[in-house]
Design a protein around this motif. Structure first.
Motif, PDB file in Angstrom:
ATOM      1  N   SER A  82       0.880   7.984  -4.732  1.00  0.00           N
ATOM      2  CA  SER A  82      -0.061   8.693  -3.863  1.00  0.00           C
ATOM      3  C   SER A  82       0.142   8.432  -2.373  1.00  0.00           C
ATOM      4  O   SER A  82      -0.465   9.111  -1.548  1.00  0.00           O
ATOM      5  CB  SER A  82      -1.502   8.335  -4.254  1.00  0.00           C
ATOM      6  OG  SER A  82      -1.714   6.934  -4.190  1.00  0.00           O
ATOM      7  N   SER A  83       0.970   7.476  -2.011  1.00  0.00           N
ATOM      8  CA  SER A  83       1.215   7.189  -0.599  1.00  0.00           C
ATOM      9  C   SER A  83       2.548   6.474  -0.464  1.00  0.00           C
ATOM     10  O   SER A  83       3.149   6.047  -1.461  1.00  0.00           O
ATOM     11  CB  SER A  83       0.101   6.298  -0.026  1.00  0.00           C
ATOM     12  OG  SER A  83       0.152   5.005  -0.619  1.00  0.00           O
ATOM     13  N   ARG A  84       2.993   6.326   0.763  1.00  0.00           N
ATOM     14  CA  ARG A  84       4.254   5.620   1.006  1.00  0.00           C
ATOM     15  C   ARG A  84       4.179   4.195   0.484  1.00  0.00           C
ATOM     16  O   ARG A  84       5.119   3.705  -0.155  1.00  0.00           O
ATOM     17  CB  ARG A  84       4.562   5.613   2.505  1.00  0.00           C
ATOM     18  CG  ARG A  84       5.916   5.007   2.875  1.00  0.00           C
ATOM     19  CD  ARG A  84       6.135   5.064   4.382  1.00  0.00           C
ATOM     20  NE  ARG A  84       7.480   4.667   4.764  1.00  0.00           N
ATOM     21  CZ  ARG A  84       7.880   3.411   4.950  1.00  0.00           C
ATOM     22  NH1 ARG A  84       7.026   2.408   4.784  1.00  0.00           N
ATOM     23  NH2 ARG A  84       9.126   3.156   5.304  1.00  0.00           N
ATOM     24  N   ASP A  85       3.065   3.507   0.724  1.00  0.00           N
ATOM     25  CA  ASP A  85       2.914   2.133   0.248  1.00  0.00           C
ATOM     26  C   ASP A  85       2.919   2.069  -1.270  1.00  0.00           C
ATOM     27  O   ASP A  85       3.517   1.156  -1.860  1.00  0.00           O
ATOM     28  CB  ASP A  85       1.621   1.510   0.787  1.00  0.00           C
ATOM     29  CG  ASP A  85       1.705   1.172   2.276  1.00  0.00           C
ATOM     30  OD1 ASP A  85       2.840   1.126   2.806  1.00  0.00           O
ATOM     31  OD2 ASP A  85       0.645   0.973   2.898  1.00  0.00           O
ATOM     32  N   LYS A  86       2.248   3.042  -1.921  1.00  0.00           N
ATOM     33  CA  LYS A  86       2.194   3.046  -3.382  1.00  0.00           C
ATOM     34  C   LYS A  86       3.572   3.319  -3.985  1.00  0.00           C
ATOM     35  O   LYS A  86       3.946   2.734  -5.010  1.00  0.00           O
ATOM     36  CB  LYS A  86       1.186   4.082  -3.873  1.00  0.00           C
ATOM     37  CG  LYS A  86      -0.261   3.744  -3.544  1.00  0.00           C
ATOM     38  CD  LYS A  86      -0.727   2.499  -4.291  1.00  0.00           C
ATOM     39  CE  LYS A  86      -2.209   2.246  -4.061  1.00  0.00           C
ATOM     40  NZ  LYS A  86      -2.686   1.020  -4.759  1.00  0.00           N
TER      41      LYS A  86
END
Length: 271
Positions: free
Chosen positions: A222-226
């Motif tokens: 869902s995100s760059r970090d995820k």
């Protein structure tokens, strides 16, 4: 929502109206392992004498009901009509010329003949082991490991460039598929050839519940970090499972390359 008996009656009545004497079904409704629910499609094939005549005017499809959405596809000599109806039922209807039954049979893992007045299916056999996994060879294992670690660099590149769709595509469609392959080979090394189902849907029936949970935790993109977290968790899990498989089978595993690729990812992603 129309009931299963109502849908089968409709399928047969439409076949009769079209003068189709041979009807078969594939998919989850012929699979005794598949869960029974409202989302099961009716994967039906009509074996036809005159494909061109039936496809020149498709108004007869209206007999099946009002569609929310539909899709038409050409598959070799066959025609496929995917129909989702307003009541939630779905029919995936294939029209297959009688001279090309083998083409349809080859495309299916298993099927059930529902009507065959002319015995057209008598000379054909199913291939129920299409989605079975056999024990891996050393070459199979080496190729899977090389593919996993090679493609992991593409995921790193995508994350660094903030090309998240690119990164996710390589992570799920390639790296995590190689991980699933190794997990399936672990099962096959213990049990011999096993039915893992299409898209590995039965794989975790053979494995401890915690492994399914561990794999499921990899699927948050869902995100760059995820995505970054998923990459490293996928790397760690593949590294662990590949080493376990290597110990079980005696197949060599390039642990040094794996650790170098993990370090490469850490350096590029500054972790």
């Amino acid at each position: 929502m129309r009931t299963e008996p109502e849908m089968f009656d409709l399928i047969f009545q439409t076949a009769k109206a079209l003068q189709v004497d041979t009807v078969a079904m594939s998919g989850s409704r012929t699979d005794t392992k598949a869960p029974k629910d409202e989302f099961q499609d009716y994967d039906v094939v009509y074996i036809v004498d005159d494909l061109d005549n039936l496809t020149s005017d498709l108004s007869w499809l209206d007999q099946f009901g009002k569609r929310l959405i539909e899709q038409y596809n050409v598959l070799g000599n066959r025609r496929l009509y995917l129909m989702l109806f307003e009541d939630g039922n779905r029919i995936d209807l294939t029209l297959c010329p009688k001279d090309h039954i083998q083409e349809w049979v080859d495309s299916e893992a298993d099927y059930t003949v529902l009507k065959d007045e002319k015995g057209l299916f008598e000379s054909y056999t199913t291939s129920p082991q299409r989605y079975w996994t056999s024990p891996a060879s050393q070459t199979d294992f080496e190729k899977a490991c090389n593919e996993f670690w090679w493609v992991s660099a593409y995921v790193v590149k995508g994350i660094c460039r903030n090309q998240l769709i690119y990164a996710t595509d390589h992570l799920y469609d390639i790296c995590q598929q190689e991980l699933l392959k190794v997990l399936a080979w672990q099962v096959a090394s213990d049990k011999g050839k096993v039915d893992i189902g299409k898209n590995y849907k039965y794989l975790f029936n053979y494995l401890p519940a915690e492994k399914e949970k561990e794999f499921s935790n990899l699927l948050d993109f869902s995100s760059r970090d995820k995505i970054t977290q998923s990459l490293f968790a996928t790397m760690r899990l593949f590294h662990r499972e590949a080493q376990a498989f290597s110990l079980k089978t005696g197949f060599p595993y390039d642990k040094e390359t794996a650790e170098k690729m993990i370090q490469y990812a850490k350096e590029r992603l500054r972790l």
